[in-house]
Design a protein around this motif. Structure first.
Motif, mmCIF file in Angstrom:
data_model
loop_
_atom_site.group_PDB
_atom_site.id
_atom_site.type_symbol
_atom_site.label_atom_id
_atom_site.label_comp_id
_atom_site.label_asym_id
_atom_site.label_seq_id
_atom_site.Cartn_x
_atom_site.Cartn_y
_atom_site.Cartn_z
ATOM 1 N N GLN A 45 0.831 -1.209 0.000
ATOM 2 C CA GLN A 45 0.000 0.000 0.000
ATOM 3 C C GLN A 45 0.865 1.259 0.000
ATOM 4 O O GLN A 45 0.568 2.235 -0.704
ATOM 5 C CB GLN A 45 -0.931 -0.001 1.218
ATOM 6 C CG GLN A 45 -1.922 -1.156 1.261
ATOM 7 C CD GLN A 45 -2.848 -1.169 0.060
ATOM 8 O OE1 GLN A 45 -3.313 -0.127 -0.391
ATOM 9 N NE2 GLN A 45 -3.124 -2.353 -0.465
ATOM 10 N N LYS A 63 2.346 1.763 -3.492
ATOM 11 C CA LYS A 63 1.376 2.334 -4.434
ATOM 12 C C LYS A 63 1.193 3.832 -4.196
ATOM 13 O O LYS A 63 1.058 4.604 -5.152
ATOM 14 C CB LYS A 63 0.033 1.602 -4.321
ATOM 15 C CG LYS A 63 0.068 0.182 -4.854
ATOM 16 C CD LYS A 63 -1.318 -0.404 -5.027
ATOM 17 C CE LYS A 63 -2.025 -0.592 -3.721
ATOM 18 N NZ LYS A 63 -3.354 -1.257 -3.894
ATOM 19 N N GLN A 112 4.144 5.613 -5.600
ATOM 20 C CA GLN A 112 4.030 5.688 -7.052
ATOM 21 C C GLN A 112 3.117 6.839 -7.477
ATOM 22 O O GLN A 112 3.384 7.526 -8.468
ATOM 23 C CB GLN A 112 3.509 4.375 -7.616
ATOM 24 C CG GLN A 112 3.466 4.344 -9.141
ATOM 25 C CD GLN A 112 2.981 3.026 -9.690
ATOM 26 O OE1 GLN A 112 2.018 2.442 -9.180
ATOM 27 N NE2 GLN A 112 3.635 2.540 -10.740
ATOM 28 N N GLU A 113 2.057 7.067 -6.728
ATOM 29 C CA GLU A 113 1.174 8.198 -7.025
ATOM 30 C C GLU A 113 1.949 9.507 -6.953
ATOM 31 O O GLU A 113 1.761 10.399 -7.797
ATOM 32 C CB GLU A 113 0.000 8.223 -6.044
ATOM 33 C CG GLU A 113 -0.981 7.068 -6.221
ATOM 34 C CD GLU A 113 -2.024 7.024 -5.120
ATOM 35 O OE1 GLU A 113 -2.034 7.941 -4.256
ATOM 36 O OE2 GLU A 113 -2.829 6.071 -5.101
ATOM 37 N N ILE A 124 6.313 -0.746 -10.101
ATOM 38 C CA ILE A 124 6.361 -1.384 -8.787
ATOM 39 C C ILE A 124 6.794 -2.828 -8.976
ATOM 40 O O ILE A 124 6.269 -3.548 -9.827
ATOM 41 C CB ILE A 124 4.998 -1.316 -8.082
ATOM 42 C CG1 ILE A 124 4.616 0.134 -7.773
ATOM 43 C CG2 ILE A 124 5.017 -2.134 -6.797
ATOM 44 C CD1 ILE A 124 3.280 0.293 -7.072
ATOM 45 N N PHE A 148 -0.816 -8.989 -4.205
ATOM 46 C CA PHE A 148 0.273 -8.500 -5.054
ATOM 47 C C PHE A 148 1.040 -9.642 -5.722
ATOM 48 O O PHE A 148 2.168 -9.471 -6.164
ATOM 49 C CB PHE A 148 1.233 -7.608 -4.255
ATOM 50 C CG PHE A 148 1.660 -8.166 -2.922
ATOM 51 C CD1 PHE A 148 2.686 -9.091 -2.827
ATOM 52 C CD2 PHE A 148 1.042 -7.734 -1.758
ATOM 53 C CE1 PHE A 148 3.086 -9.589 -1.604
ATOM 54 C CE2 PHE A 148 1.436 -8.226 -0.518
ATOM 55 C CZ PHE A 148 2.467 -9.159 -0.446
#
Length: 205
Positions: free
Chosen positions: A16, A19, A22-23, A35, A59
């Motif tokens: 989490q 992610k 990455q945003e 990722i 994942f």
């Protein structure tokens, strides 16, 4: 400009955070992000005993990372859960394979941001981030932290991760606490900062 985000996660917390990072990376023009997960080293029966098998399905389709993913990237983000105040064995095993990169100086001057998690508030997040950063300095890497310009790490009104060494989250003894919005905001902030610094370094070459 390639930013690779590598994580290991037992129950999904660092996934989490990856992610969210990455945003943040994707807010920076020209940044391409991927990722990747660190290969598991624990036997299946151990993962079953720890109740992690079902959690890891979220994942399972993420590609596993290799040394080439360190070499090709312009910047890196590592999601490293804490094990007794240090990096997890899965991460240690992965980094132990980087000897050829060290010999060639492949990672010198490459920026890297670090994130972590632990079961409790004082479970070793900071020691994990500091010791990992010291290890990466042997590669000549440039560690990008989480400055106090991210105000989310300043509050005392709720349980919160984060320190100047990197974004982090508290998972609970059984992995029952998911990253809070403030924890995820720290990961986004650090991801964006890593990408911005990577872009500046790339343009200066």
């Amino acid at each position: 400009m390639k930013i690779n985000i590598l994580f290991y996660s037992m129950y999904g917390h660092m996934f989490q955070m990856a992610k969210a990072a990455q945003e943040g990376v994707n807010e920076v023009p020209g940044a391409e992000s991927r990722i990747l997960r660190i290969p598991e080293t624990l036997p299946l029966e151990v993962l079953e005993d720890m109740g992690a098998v079902e959690a890891q399905k979220q994942f399972a389709d993420i590609p596993e990372a290799g040394m080439e993913d360190l070499a090709e990237a312009d910047g890196l983000i590592f999601g490293i859960p804490t094990r007794y105040g240090r990096m997890s064995a899965q991460w240690a095993n992965f980094l132990d394979q980087s000897g050829q990169l060290w010999l060639k100086g492949t990672l010198i001057d490459k920026p890297v941001a670090l994130m972590s998690s632990s079961a409790t508030q004082h479970g070793g997040q900071e020691s994990t981030l500091i010791s990992t950063g010291a290890s990466l300095m042997h590669h000549g890497m440039l560690v990008v932290g989480l400055p106090y310009s991210f105000q989310g790490q300043m509050g005392v009104d709720e349980i919160v991760g984060g320190s100047p060494y990197g974004a982090s989250t508290i998972a609970g003894g059984q992995g029952e606490r998911l990253p809070s919005e403030r924890d995820l905001a720290g990961a986004r902030f650090q991801g964006k900062r890593l990408a911005e610094i990577t872009r500046k370094l790339s343009s200066a070459k």
